[in-house]
Scaffold this motif. Sequence first.
Motif, PDB file in Angstrom:
ATOM      1  N   TYR A   1      20.632  21.568  -0.327  1.00  0.00           N
ATOM      2  CA  TYR A   1      21.238  20.340  -0.823  1.00  0.00           C
ATOM      3  C   TYR A   1      22.719  20.286  -0.465  1.00  0.00           C
ATOM      4  O   TYR A   1      23.238  19.223  -0.100  1.00  0.00           O
ATOM      5  CB  TYR A   1      21.066  20.206  -2.336  1.00  0.00           C
ATOM      6  CG  TYR A   1      21.741  18.967  -2.865  1.00  0.00           C
ATOM      7  CD1 TYR A   1      21.190  17.706  -2.636  1.00  0.00           C
ATOM      8  CD2 TYR A   1      22.942  19.044  -3.562  1.00  0.00           C
ATOM      9  CE1 TYR A   1      21.814  16.571  -3.097  1.00  0.00           C
ATOM     10  CE2 TYR A   1      23.572  17.918  -4.017  1.00  0.00           C
ATOM     11  CZ  TYR A   1      22.998  16.678  -3.787  1.00  0.00           C
ATOM     12  OH  TYR A   1      23.626  15.544  -4.235  1.00  0.00           O
ATOM     13  N   ALA A   2      23.402  21.421  -0.538  1.00  0.00           N
ATOM     14  CA  ALA A   2      24.817  21.458  -0.159  1.00  0.00           C
ATOM     15  C   ALA A   2      24.985  21.125   1.319  1.00  0.00           C
ATOM     16  O   ALA A   2      25.910  20.397   1.694  1.00  0.00           O
ATOM     17  CB  ALA A   2      25.407  22.828  -0.474  1.00  0.00           C
ATOM     18  N   LEU A   3      24.090  21.622   2.164  1.00  0.00           N
ATOM     19  CA  LEU A   3      24.143  21.271   3.585  1.00  0.00           C
ATOM     20  C   LEU A   3      23.933  19.774   3.791  1.00  0.00           C
ATOM     21  O   LEU A   3      24.616  19.147   4.608  1.00  0.00           O
ATOM     22  CB  LEU A   3      23.092  22.049   4.364  1.00  0.00           C
ATOM     23  CG  LEU A   3      23.489  23.427   4.844  1.00  0.00           C
ATOM     24  CD1 LEU A   3      22.294  24.117   5.469  1.00  0.00           C
ATOM     25  CD2 LEU A   3      24.627  23.352   5.824  1.00  0.00           C
ATOM     26  N   TYR A   4      23.005  19.194   3.055  1.00  0.00           N
ATOM     27  CA  TYR A   4      22.774  17.755   3.144  1.00  0.00           C
ATOM     28  C   TYR A   4      24.020  16.986   2.734  1.00  0.00           C
ATOM     29  O   TYR A   4      24.437  16.042   3.397  1.00  0.00           O
ATOM     30  CB  TYR A   4      21.582  17.354   2.266  1.00  0.00           C
ATOM     31  CG  TYR A   4      21.474  15.872   2.035  1.00  0.00           C
ATOM     32  CD1 TYR A   4      21.030  15.033   3.052  1.00  0.00           C
ATOM     33  CD2 TYR A   4      21.835  15.311   0.821  1.00  0.00           C
ATOM     34  CE1 TYR A   4      20.946  13.665   2.848  1.00  0.00           C
ATOM     35  CE2 TYR A   4      21.759  13.953   0.611  1.00  0.00           C
ATOM     36  CZ  TYR A   4      21.315  13.139   1.628  1.00  0.00           C
ATOM     37  OH  TYR A   4      21.243  11.794   1.423  1.00  0.00           O
ATOM     38  N   TRP A   5      24.633  17.388   1.632  1.00  0.00           N
ATOM     39  CA  TRP A   5      25.835  16.721   1.128  1.00  0.00           C
ATOM     40  C   TRP A   5      26.993  16.850   2.117  1.00  0.00           C
ATOM     41  O   TRP A   5      27.721  15.883   2.366  1.00  0.00           O
ATOM     42  CB  TRP A   5      26.210  17.316  -0.227  1.00  0.00           C
ATOM     43  CG  TRP A   5      27.384  16.653  -0.845  1.00  0.00           C
ATOM     44  CD1 TRP A   5      27.400  15.482  -1.543  1.00  0.00           C
ATOM     45  CD2 TRP A   5      28.731  17.123  -0.811  1.00  0.00           C
ATOM     46  NE1 TRP A   5      28.679  15.205  -1.943  1.00  0.00           N
ATOM     47  CE2 TRP A   5      29.511  16.192  -1.510  1.00  0.00           C
ATOM     48  CE3 TRP A   5      29.344  18.236  -0.267  1.00  0.00           C
ATOM     49  CZ2 TRP A   5      30.871  16.344  -1.665  1.00  0.00           C
ATOM     50  CZ3 TRP A   5      30.706  18.381  -0.435  1.00  0.00           C
ATOM     51  CH2 TRP A   5      31.453  17.448  -1.123  1.00  0.00           C
ATOM     52  N   ILE A   6      27.143  18.036   2.697  1.00  0.00           N
ATOM     53  CA  ILE A   6      28.210  18.252   3.679  1.00  0.00           C
ATOM     54  C   ILE A   6      27.976  17.387   4.915  1.00  0.00           C
ATOM     55  O   ILE A   6      28.895  16.762   5.426  1.00  0.00           O
ATOM     56  CB  ILE A   6      28.312  19.745   4.036  1.00  0.00           C
ATOM     57  CG1 ILE A   6      28.900  20.517   2.866  1.00  0.00           C
ATOM     58  CG2 ILE A   6      29.161  19.963   5.285  1.00  0.00           C
ATOM     59  CD1 ILE A   6      28.778  22.013   2.994  1.00  0.00           C
ATOM     60  N   PHE A   7      26.745  17.320   5.379  1.00  0.00           N
ATOM     61  CA  PHE A   7      26.433  16.493   6.545  1.00  0.00           C
ATOM     62  C   PHE A   7      26.689  15.018   6.252  1.00  0.00           C
ATOM     63  O   PHE A   7      27.215  14.291   7.090  1.00  0.00           O
ATOM     64  CB  PHE A   7      24.981  16.702   6.977  1.00  0.00           C
ATOM     65  CG  PHE A   7      24.603  15.882   8.174  1.00  0.00           C
ATOM     66  CD1 PHE A   7      25.068  16.218   9.439  1.00  0.00           C
ATOM     67  CD2 PHE A   7      23.797  14.770   8.029  1.00  0.00           C
ATOM     68  CE1 PHE A   7      24.729  15.459  10.540  1.00  0.00           C
ATOM     69  CE2 PHE A   7      23.457  14.000   9.122  1.00  0.00           C
ATOM     70  CZ  PHE A   7      23.926  14.349  10.384  1.00  0.00           C
ATOM     71  N   LYS A   8      26.322  14.586   5.060  1.00  0.00           N
ATOM     72  CA  LYS A   8      26.532  13.190   4.674  1.00  0.00           C
ATOM     73  C   LYS A   8      28.024  12.874   4.628  1.00  0.00           C
ATOM     74  O   LYS A   8      28.452  11.820   5.105  1.00  0.00           O
ATOM     75  CB  LYS A   8      25.879  12.924   3.319  1.00  0.00           C
ATOM     76  CG  LYS A   8      25.872  11.458   2.925  1.00  0.00           C
ATOM     77  CD  LYS A   8      25.102  11.254   1.656  1.00  0.00           C
ATOM     78  CE  LYS A   8      26.002  11.579   0.501  1.00  0.00           C
ATOM     79  NZ  LYS A   8      25.456  11.230  -0.793  1.00  0.00           N
ATOM     80  N   ASN A   9      28.835  13.767   4.078  1.00  0.00           N
ATOM     81  CA  ASN A   9      30.268  13.527   4.014  1.00  0.00           C
ATOM     82  C   ASN A   9      30.934  13.684   5.371  1.00  0.00           C
ATOM     83  O   ASN A   9      31.979  13.088   5.615  1.00  0.00           O
ATOM     84  CB  ASN A   9      30.927  14.468   3.007  1.00  0.00           C
ATOM     85  CG  ASN A   9      30.703  14.006   1.591  1.00  0.00           C
ATOM     86  OD1 ASN A   9      30.415  12.843   1.351  1.00  0.00           O
ATOM     87  ND2 ASN A   9      30.816  14.910   0.648  1.00  0.00           N
TER      88      ASN A   9
END
Length: 115
Positions: free
Chosen positions: A78-86
């Motif tokens: 989930y952190a990777l997803y959030w980082i990619f989104k930002n």
Amino acid sequence: MKKFLLFLAGLIALAVLLANLGPMILLGVSVWLLYIVFKQFMKSDSTAGKIGWVVVGLITLSIAVSNIYAVIGVAAAYALYWIFKNWTSKKEDIQPTRSEDPFTNFEHQWAELNK
């Protein structure tokens, strides 16, 4: 600087995800097996069959509980997803600061009317 920190956090999250990939797979398989055992338990008519499925279910549950720290891997994903989104998000229109100059305010309001 923000991109560098996001990149660094992404590397750390990727390392945590890869370290927990095996337990994540085992947790998923054990939860799936628990579902199968429960369905077989409900289908069984004999008492010996139900006792056997309970024993198999308890063994499978112990495997699932031993891999519960795989949730850390899910949090890393989930952190990777959030980082990619930002990382890929673009800033929205930044509202210009309003000044006391009436001509600047007039130009801003005129631009809003012409949209």
